[in-house]
Motif scaffolding. Sequence first.
Motif, PDB file in Angstrom:
ATOM      1  N   HIS A  19      37.920  48.076  37.082  1.00  0.00           N
ATOM      2  CA  HIS A  19      37.593  47.811  35.687  1.00  0.00           C
ATOM      3  C   HIS A  19      38.290  46.529  35.270  1.00  0.00           C
ATOM      4  CE1 HIS A  19      41.263  50.181  35.841  1.00  0.00           C
ATOM      5  NE2 HIS A  19      41.611  49.636  34.697  1.00  0.00           N
ATOM      6  N   ASP A  20      37.660  45.813  34.391  1.00  0.00           N
ATOM      7  CA  ASP A  20      38.217  44.557  33.924  1.00  0.00           C
ATOM      8  C   ASP A  20      37.654  44.288  32.540  1.00  0.00           C
ATOM      9  OD1 ASP A  20      39.771  42.269  34.116  1.00  0.00           O
ATOM     10  OD2 ASP A  20      38.140  41.079  34.962  1.00  0.00           O
ATOM     11  N   GLU A  21      38.529  44.267  31.583  1.00  0.00           N
ATOM     12  CA  GLU A  21      38.165  43.998  30.199  1.00  0.00           C
ATOM     13  C   GLU A  21      39.133  42.947  29.659  1.00  0.00           C
ATOM     14  OE1 GLU A  21      35.570  45.223  28.637  1.00  0.00           O
ATOM     15  OE2 GLU A  21      35.016  46.802  30.036  1.00  0.00           O
ATOM     16  N   PRO A  22      38.767  42.234  28.607  1.00  0.00           N
ATOM     17  CA  PRO A  22      39.667  41.195  28.091  1.00  0.00           C
ATOM     18  C   PRO A  22      40.960  41.753  27.497  1.00  0.00           C
ATOM     19  CG  PRO A  22      37.675  41.363  26.750  1.00  0.00           C
ATOM     20  CD  PRO A  22      37.474  42.254  27.930  1.00  0.00           C
ATOM     21  N   TYR A  23      41.022  43.054  27.233  1.00  0.00           N
ATOM     22  CA  TYR A  23      42.241  43.646  26.676  1.00  0.00           C
ATOM     23  C   TYR A  23      43.107  44.290  27.761  1.00  0.00           C
ATOM     24  CZ  TYR A  23      39.002  47.609  26.691  1.00  0.00           C
ATOM     25  OH  TYR A  23      38.075  48.554  27.063  1.00  0.00           O
ATOM     26  N   MET A  24      42.913  43.881  29.014  1.00  0.00           N
ATOM     27  CA  MET A  24      43.740  44.401  30.101  1.00  0.00           C
ATOM     28  C   MET A  24      44.026  43.302  31.118  1.00  0.00           C
ATOM     29  SD  MET A  24      40.997  46.777  32.237  1.00  0.00           S
ATOM     30  CE  MET A  24      40.786  47.924  30.903  1.00  0.00           C
TER      31      MET A  24
END
Length: 168
Positions: free
Chosen positions: A117-122
């Motif tokens: 998973h890869d999101e801008p908040y991580m």
Amino acid sequence: MKTIKFIAAWAIGTSAFGTFSACGHENMPHHASTAPVVKEQKDWGIAGDAQQVRRTITIHMGDDMRFRPRHIEVREGDTVRLRAQNKGQVLHEIVIGTKAELDQHAELMKKHPGMEHDEPYMAHVAAGKAGDIVWHFNRAGSFDFACLIPGHYQAGMTGAITVLPRKP
């Protein structure tokens, strides 16, 4: 017939290596995304523009399953670079969210430890490395951050963010 042989070989190979894939999220590769950041409004803000950063906050993380500092304070309207510095020997991550969202995500990670998973908040940070989150805090309130790698969150690898209201 070739298809059946392929499926059988794949099933045997998967079960033989299943122990490795279930070892934990820390064994999975996490690559920096080259895709443009999707700016999706969240309760705790929205992905920020690196050119708008006026402040960098360094958060150290270690194998004692603690963040230092554990509490940060920003002002509504701030775009901040959170620099996560991994001082440990294993992969850690920092994920911003609400307690409820982090709890839900942590449970999902326990059930699917190999999930990428890869999101801008991580940010996923290898041992001895640093990772950045650029975040625009456009909503006042109390939010959280955590390492959601199975076992890390449960050991207390969490922190808090206070977003003070905009100055009048």
